[in-house]
Scaffold this active site. Structure first.
Site, PDB file in Angstrom:
ATOM      1  N   ARG A  91       0.861  -1.184   0.000  1.00 38.34           N
ATOM      2  CA  ARG A  91       0.000   0.000   0.000  1.00 38.34           C
ATOM      3  C   ARG A  91       0.901   1.239   0.000  1.00 38.34           C
ATOM      4  O   ARG A  91       1.925   1.249   0.707  1.00 38.34           O
ATOM      5  CB  ARG A  91      -0.846  -0.052   1.280  1.00 38.34           C
ATOM      6  CG  ARG A  91      -2.055   0.813   1.295  1.00 38.34           C
ATOM      7  CD  ARG A  91      -2.852   0.505   2.552  1.00 38.34           C
ATOM      8  NE  ARG A  91      -3.692  -0.670   2.426  1.00 38.34           N
ATOM      9  CZ  ARG A  91      -4.864  -0.692   1.787  1.00 38.34           C
ATOM     10  NH1 ARG A  91      -5.348   0.391   1.246  1.00 38.34           N
ATOM     11  NH2 ARG A  91      -5.559  -1.805   1.706  1.00 38.34           N
ATOM     12  N   HIS A 109      12.291  -4.095  -1.498  1.00 35.84           N
ATOM     13  CA  HIS A 109      11.649  -4.342  -2.791  1.00 35.84           C
ATOM     14  C   HIS A 109      12.483  -5.382  -3.561  1.00 35.84           C
ATOM     15  O   HIS A 109      13.710  -5.266  -3.619  1.00 35.84           O
ATOM     16  CB  HIS A 109      11.541  -3.032  -3.574  1.00 35.84           C
ATOM     17  CG  HIS A 109      10.809  -3.197  -4.861  1.00 35.84           C
ATOM     18  ND1 HIS A 109       9.429  -3.316  -4.925  1.00 35.84           N
ATOM     19  CD2 HIS A 109      11.258  -3.304  -6.133  1.00 35.84           C
ATOM     20  CE1 HIS A 109       9.072  -3.477  -6.191  1.00 35.84           C
ATOM     21  NE2 HIS A 109      10.156  -3.481  -6.933  1.00 35.84           N
TER      22      HIS A 109
HETATM   23  C1  GAR Z   1       8.990  -9.436  -0.437  1.00 37.52           C
HETATM   24  O1  GAR Z   1       9.631 -10.085  -1.511  1.00 37.52           O
HETATM   25  C2  GAR Z   1       9.134  -7.934  -0.574  1.00 37.52           C
HETATM   26  O2  GAR Z   1      10.349  -7.553  -1.152  1.00 37.52           O
HETATM   27  C3  GAR Z   1       7.968  -7.602  -1.473  1.00 37.52           C
HETATM   28  O3  GAR Z   1       6.932  -8.396  -0.993  1.00 37.52           O
HETATM   29  C4  GAR Z   1       7.479  -9.641  -0.517  1.00 37.52           C
HETATM   30  C5  GAR Z   1       6.856  -9.946   0.822  1.00 37.52           C
HETATM   31  O4  GAR Z   1       7.195 -11.241   1.232  1.00 37.52           O
HETATM   32  N1  GAR Z   1       7.644  -6.216  -1.426  1.00 37.52           N
HETATM   33  C6  GAR Z   1       7.251  -5.501  -2.485  1.00 37.52           C
HETATM   34  O5  GAR Z   1       7.075  -5.981  -3.584  1.00 37.52           O
HETATM   35  C7  GAR Z   1       7.030  -4.014  -2.205  1.00 37.52           C
HETATM   36  N2  GAR Z   1       6.805  -3.288  -3.415  1.00 37.52           N
HETATM   37  P1  GAR Z   1       6.975 -11.705   2.740  1.00 37.52           P
HETATM   38  O6  GAR Z   1       5.507 -11.392   3.096  1.00 37.52           O
HETATM   39  O7  GAR Z   1       7.211 -13.176   2.709  1.00 37.52           O
HETATM   40  O8  GAR Z   1       7.931 -10.955   3.602  1.00 37.52           O
END
Ligand code: GAR
Length: 190
Positions: A91, A109
């Protein structure tokens, strides 16, 4: 200056890595709160298992983004939070939350920003056929994955690597780079 709130929307493997790093003494932080905007997210049970206080905020229950974020700010203030750590929080952060935590909101990210911002960065990179991708940790501003970069680590795509293998390689880096970077930030902020 080591009281942290982790914000997450999904699985919470990065939250889990942060908690493990604290248990191992690699990260000297106190995770006071998990903020989650998805009432069914798996990260909520993980937080309960670790005994972290959980604050579930459902955007649908608020008349405006300002009211939604003000409720989050109130919870952060109640827990005297120093750092907001976004770990898969899907978000955009608005002015109400940014303003009081300027320079203290950090995101991870799964690409080498500024390439592949937004959703499904790993899938986007894979589809584009890049030979190198990676992980970025950055300060959060009002844009989508646009804030000042703090740390990056590259992943080389091996010949015939599957999307699943790339996801695993990225996650492996995330799980060590995020706790280590948070530790550096906390030390600098003291
Ligand atoms: C992670 O890979 C993070 O880098 C990404 O969501 C995933 C969450 O994984 N974030 C984004 O894409 C932000 N734009 P998790 O819930 O297993 O930590």
């Amino acid at each position: 200056m080591n009281k942290i709130a982790v914000f997450a929307s999904g699985t919470g493997s990065n939250y889990d890595a942060i908690m493990k790093a604290i248990q191992q003494g690699k990260l000297k932080a106190d995770v006071r709160l998990l903020v989650c905007d998805q009432p069914d997210a798996a990260v909520i049970q993980k937080a309960r298992n670790y005994g972290t206080s959980v604050f579930i905020v459902d955007r649908k229950e608020y008349a405006s983004k300002v009211a939604f974020e003000q409720d989050i700010v109130n919870a952060l203030e109640k827990h005297q939070i120093d750092w907001v750590i976004l770990a898969g929080y899907m978000r955009l952060i608005g002015e109400t939350l940014l303003q009081p935590y300027q320079g203290r909101i950090v995101n991870i990210h799964p690409s080498l920003l500024p390439s592949f911002p937004g959703l499904d960065a790993i899938g986007q990179s894979y589809q584009a056929g890049v030979k190198i991708t990676g992980v970025t940790i950055h300060y959060v501003d009002e844009g989508m994955d646009t804030g000042t970069i703090i740390a990056q680590e590259a992943v080389k795509l091996e010949e015939n690597m599957s999307l699943e293998e790339l996801q695993k390689a990225i996650q492996k880096i995330e799980h060590q780079l995020y706790p280590a970077t948070i530790q550096q930030l906390i030390q600098k902020g003291e």
